[in-house]
Design a protein around this motif. Sequence first.
Motif, mmCIF file in Angstrom:
data_model
loop_
_atom_site.group_PDB
_atom_site.id
_atom_site.type_symbol
_atom_site.label_atom_id
_atom_site.label_comp_id
_atom_site.label_asym_id
_atom_site.label_seq_id
_atom_site.Cartn_x
_atom_site.Cartn_y
_atom_site.Cartn_z
ATOM 1 N N GLU A 1 30.829 99.853 95.544
ATOM 2 C CA GLU A 1 31.247 98.792 96.334
ATOM 3 C C GLU A 1 30.957 97.511 96.233
ATOM 4 O O GLU A 1 30.136 97.395 97.450
ATOM 5 N N CYS A 2 32.041 96.587 96.387
ATOM 6 C CA CYS A 2 31.129 95.220 96.186
ATOM 7 C C CYS A 2 30.792 95.080 97.763
ATOM 8 O O CYS A 2 32.117 95.512 98.800
ATOM 9 N N GLY A 3 29.887 94.609 97.919
ATOM 10 C CA GLY A 3 29.899 94.000 99.263
ATOM 11 C C GLY A 3 30.003 93.239 100.125
ATOM 12 O O GLY A 3 29.703 92.219 100.779
ATOM 13 N N TYR A 4 30.817 92.255 99.212
ATOM 14 C CA TYR A 4 31.309 91.108 99.877
ATOM 15 C C TYR A 4 33.218 91.091 100.960
ATOM 16 O O TYR A 4 33.078 91.288 101.704
ATOM 17 N N HIS A 5 33.999 91.794 99.388
ATOM 18 C CA HIS A 5 35.138 92.382 99.705
ATOM 19 C C HIS A 5 35.423 93.291 99.826
ATOM 20 O O HIS A 5 37.258 94.369 100.020
ATOM 21 N N GLY A 6 34.766 94.657 99.055
ATOM 22 C CA GLY A 6 34.770 95.656 98.708
ATOM 23 C C GLY A 6 35.609 96.193 98.289
ATOM 24 O O GLY A 6 36.492 97.792 97.943
ATOM 25 N N MET A 7 36.124 95.306 96.720
ATOM 26 C CA MET A 7 36.780 96.337 95.716
ATOM 27 C C MET A 7 35.278 97.463 95.268
ATOM 28 O O MET A 7 34.270 96.889 94.946
ATOM 29 N N THR A 8 36.273 98.613 94.846
ATOM 30 C CA THR A 8 35.194 99.295 94.550
ATOM 31 C C THR A 8 35.497 100.096 93.086
ATOM 32 O O THR A 8 36.844 100.207 92.396
ATOM 33 N N LEU B 1 28.586 92.380 88.208
ATOM 34 C CA LEU B 1 29.899 90.984 88.386
ATOM 35 C C LEU B 1 31.136 91.341 88.683
ATOM 36 O O LEU B 1 31.142 92.035 88.142
ATOM 37 N N CYS B 2 31.331 91.304 90.310
ATOM 38 C CA CYS B 2 32.321 91.472 90.836
ATOM 39 C C CYS B 2 33.078 90.760 90.134
ATOM 40 O O CYS B 2 33.517 89.874 90.373
ATOM 41 N N PRO B 3 34.479 90.814 89.370
ATOM 42 C CA PRO B 3 35.431 90.194 88.260
ATOM 43 C C PRO B 3 36.309 89.476 89.829
ATOM 44 O O PRO B 3 37.146 88.766 89.683
ATOM 45 N N HIS B 4 36.078 89.426 91.318
ATOM 46 C CA HIS B 4 36.662 88.953 92.238
ATOM 47 C C HIS B 4 36.724 87.283 92.399
ATOM 48 O O HIS B 4 36.990 86.384 91.854
ATOM 49 N N ARG B 5 34.730 87.096 92.809
ATOM 50 C CA ARG B 5 34.451 85.951 93.434
ATOM 51 C C ARG B 5 33.097 86.644 92.602
ATOM 52 O O ARG B 5 32.336 85.702 93.463
ATOM 53 N N MET B 6 32.666 86.789 91.966
ATOM 54 C CA MET B 6 31.858 86.865 91.310
ATOM 55 C C MET B 6 30.255 86.922 92.195
ATOM 56 O O MET B 6 29.407 86.999 91.866
ATOM 57 N N ALA B 7 30.516 88.051 92.696
ATOM 58 C CA ALA B 7 29.445 88.577 93.619
ATOM 59 C C ALA B 7 28.561 89.666 93.008
ATOM 60 O O ALA B 7 29.151 90.526 92.109
ATOM 61 N N PRO B 8 27.584 89.100 92.670
ATOM 62 C CA PRO B 8 26.543 89.987 92.274
ATOM 63 C C PRO B 8 26.815 91.757 93.308
ATOM 64 O O PRO B 8 27.027 92.087 94.233
HETATM 65 S S1 FES Z 1 33.668 89.184 95.837
HETATM 66 FE FE1 FES Z 1 34.262 91.532 95.203
HETATM 67 S S2 FES Z 1 35.610 92.200 96.400
HETATM 68 FE FE2 FES Z 1 35.307 89.805 96.133
#
Ligand code: FES
Length: 348
Positions: free
Chosen positions: A66-73, A47-54
């Motif tokens: 690397e998160c597939g939504y906004h690239g937090m790594t 779970l990405c802590p930004h927008r909860m994308a897996p």
């Molecule tokens: S939801 Fe993962 S970087 Fe935005």
Amino acid sequence: MAFIRNCWYPAAFSSAVGEGPLRRTVLGENIVLFRGEGGAIAALDDLCPHRMAPLSLGRVRGGGIECGYHGMTFDGRGACVRIPGQDTIPSRARVRSYAVAERLGLVWVWMGAAEEAEASLLVDLAQFDDPAWAVVPGEALAIGANYLSLADNLCDPSHVSFVHTSTLGNAASVGVPVRSRAEGRETVVWRWILDAPAIPVFAQTGLVQGSVDRWHYYHYHAPCVAIIDFGTAPAGLIGPDGDRDRGLRIFAVHCITPVDEGHCIDHWFHLRNFGQGDAALDAALNRSFRTAFDEDKAILEAIETEESSRPGFRPVQLAIDAAPNRMRHIVRRLIEAEAASPALQAAK
Ligand code: FES
Ligand SMILES: [Fe+2]
């Protein structure tokens, strides 16, 4: 039902963790596995802590994910190492990481606090690294049943005479009682069937003639590992208490992932002391195992359906239930010990 948390559960075969991220569910928690720095496997909350994308929808880059939504790594310990478009990293930008180990060709995840992970609790099998033994990969079988129902089955040699008549059992063992004992986290249940026809799995090898003595030793390591030592030798050659390596000996290994209350995955494979390098025999034995374990799956899923429709039903107890009862007692005792321990509670 509670689960034991302070122990290792298998999450996947090591071979299943390739270039990309792999999502698995253990004890109801979604985990992403990936190979980080130097190929070491990492396990993070998926779970990405930004927008909860897996995170498993993202990609593996530079040893991190690397998160597939906004690239937090995030690195293998769950620390955020990059946010595209900004230099500061918020203190809450991190992901829970799990302690991970590889053993017996599987990835194991410690579901308690990572700093409490206890390597000595990983189940081992010396023959796995012994070149005299063939190690044959198996499969991950998803079963719609609670993992302890599968554990019951794997503490229960008596069912093979009825469920697995084309593979692992035959009528010769129907009336032979089983014996059992428990020690620490392990339950052992066994029996010998003397001077009887070979079971189909051994007969198909072409290596067995005439009457045989055969054995089953089911070793169950609570909460989730079964190692079934079974084999065949010419009648009278070794007998109970003799050296089982003189016969045709197989270890069927089952490493169970409790996915949630009603689902589990049986990671199975086998080792054997004969026919090393014989790919046709590998395939033939695996076909038999697949048939047998699909038979177990069918009956366990049917039982799960009945159990959930009749809560409170009290099953009749038979002598063959001694070992499953011992196994469940060990699991209950470990859960109670965690519930009573403030330190272990804090690890949740
Ligand atoms: S939801 Fe993962 S970087 Fe935005
Ligand atoms: Fe079975």
